[in-house]
Scaffold this active site. Structure first.
Site, mmCIF file in Angstrom:
data_model
loop_
_atom_site.group_PDB
_atom_site.id
_atom_site.type_symbol
_atom_site.label_atom_id
_atom_site.label_comp_id
_atom_site.label_asym_id
_atom_site.label_seq_id
_atom_site.Cartn_x
_atom_site.Cartn_y
_atom_site.Cartn_z
ATOM 1 C CB SER A 10 12.955 40.391 48.509
ATOM 2 O OG SER A 10 13.801 41.292 49.401
ATOM 3 C CG HIS A 35 8.946 40.850 50.298
ATOM 4 N ND1 HIS A 35 8.079 40.496 50.831
ATOM 5 C CD2 HIS A 35 10.098 40.899 50.881
ATOM 6 C CE1 HIS A 35 8.652 40.146 52.205
ATOM 7 N NE2 HIS A 35 9.806 40.285 52.125
ATOM 8 C CG ASP A 37 12.939 42.097 53.002
ATOM 9 O OD1 ASP A 37 12.062 41.406 53.509
ATOM 10 O OD2 ASP A 37 13.609 41.464 51.882
ATOM 11 C CG MET A 39 16.062 44.409 57.509
ATOM 12 S SD MET A 39 17.488 43.129 57.382
ATOM 13 C CE MET A 39 16.583 42.153 55.844
ATOM 14 C CG MET A 68 12.203 41.411 59.013
ATOM 15 S SD MET A 68 13.365 40.896 57.653
ATOM 16 C CE MET A 68 13.002 42.151 56.562
HETATM 17 C C1 DX5 Z 1 15.350 38.077 54.873
HETATM 18 C C2 DX5 Z 1 14.392 39.071 54.132
HETATM 19 C C3 DX5 Z 1 13.940 38.371 52.855
HETATM 20 C C4 DX5 Z 1 15.167 38.246 51.837
HETATM 21 C C5 DX5 Z 1 15.008 37.144 50.849
HETATM 22 O O1 DX5 Z 1 15.630 38.749 56.037
HETATM 23 O O2 DX5 Z 1 13.133 39.062 54.904
HETATM 24 O O3 DX5 Z 1 13.042 38.979 52.099
HETATM 25 O O4 DX5 Z 1 15.462 39.264 51.125
HETATM 26 O O5 DX5 Z 1 16.195 37.173 50.245
HETATM 27 P P1 DX5 Z 1 16.735 35.698 49.367
HETATM 28 O O6 DX5 Z 1 15.623 35.524 48.447
HETATM 29 O O7 DX5 Z 1 17.925 35.967 48.861
HETATM 30 O O8 DX5 Z 1 16.703 34.772 50.410
HETATM 31 ZN ZN ZN Z 2 11.346 39.616 53.489
#
Ligand code: DX5
Ligand code: ZN
Length: 210
Positions: A10, A35, A37, A39, A68
């Site tokens: 990520s 990946h 993310d 938001m 998200m």
């Molecule tokens: C959380 C994200 C994850 C996050 C994971 O809201 O969807 O993808 O970046 O990060 P780690 O591995 O640090 O929990």
């Molecule tokens: Zn994620």
């Protein structure tokens, strides 16, 4: 289940001041997918970036975009144009998941559905036969670096028993120890942010998840 395990770092945990270089480096360090993310500050209490930033990521790896966000249907076209390989929405954000999956497929992307730790897997019943993957959240989404919530293991086990061929991913608090528990439960895609990007040797960290 004998499909290869996919490791998807990520990039939320990458150094954003060196974003381009970080995205390229992770490819050589053994990642299978990237990946991403996304938001919106509404569905989750944090903001990251949107399609214009995704469009700038130069990698030959598939870009798995985890949205998200509220109203995910508004962003399908933009993420296709940005080069997303897959578009993962949250089941909590739509009342018409089947239509959304159809739109994602019509735009040439794989469709994934995700669910929060507090959301029951029964909410996925309508879309499970339609999606290409399920992303089980093992933290409340919004921030990297949180502790793994074991409730995810039970969900993975139940889904795997019902769907032997489904792509099951897990996201949040994944490290060598929790990752192994997820694989044992039936996950075949591991998303990890801080464990990989925070490691002194990222290649070794990715390898330790395999
Ligand atoms: C959380 C994200 C994850 C996050 C994971 O809201 O969807 O993808 O970046 O990060 P780690 O591995 O640090 O929990
Ligand atoms: Zn994620």
């Amino acid at each position: 289940m004998n499909r290869p395990l996919i490791i998807a770092p990520s990039i939320l945990a990458a150094d954003f001041a060196n974003f381009g270089a970080e995205c390229r480096a992770i490819e050589d360090q053994g990642a299978d997918w990237v990946h991403v993310d996304v938001m919106d500050g509404h569905f989750v209490p944090n903001l990251t970036f949107g399609a214009p930033v995704v469009r700038c990521i130069k990698t030959s790896l598939p870009l798995e975009c985890h949205l998200m966000v509220e109203n995910p249907e508004h962003y399908v076209e933009a993420f296709e144009k940005a080069g997303a390989h897959s578009f993962i929405f949250h089941i909590e954000t739509t009342v018409a998941p089947a239509e959304l999956v159809a739109a994602i497929h019509a735009h040439g992307m794989k469709a994934g559905v995700s669910l929060n730790p507090g959301t029951d897997i029964s909410t996925l019943a309508e879309v499970l036969p339609l999606v290409d993957s399920v992303l089980v959240m093992s933290v409340n989404p919004g921030f990297g670096g949180q502790a793994f919530m074991p409730v995810a293991l039970e969900k993975i086990r139940t889904l795997r028993a019902q769907f032997p061929d489904l792509n099951i991913a897990v996201d949040g608090g994944v490290n060598a120890e929790t990752g192994a528990q997820c694989v044992e439960a039936g996950a075949n895609i591991l998303v990890a942010g801080s464990f990989i990007f925070g490691a002194p040797d990222r290649e070794a960290a990715i390898e330790s998840l395999r």
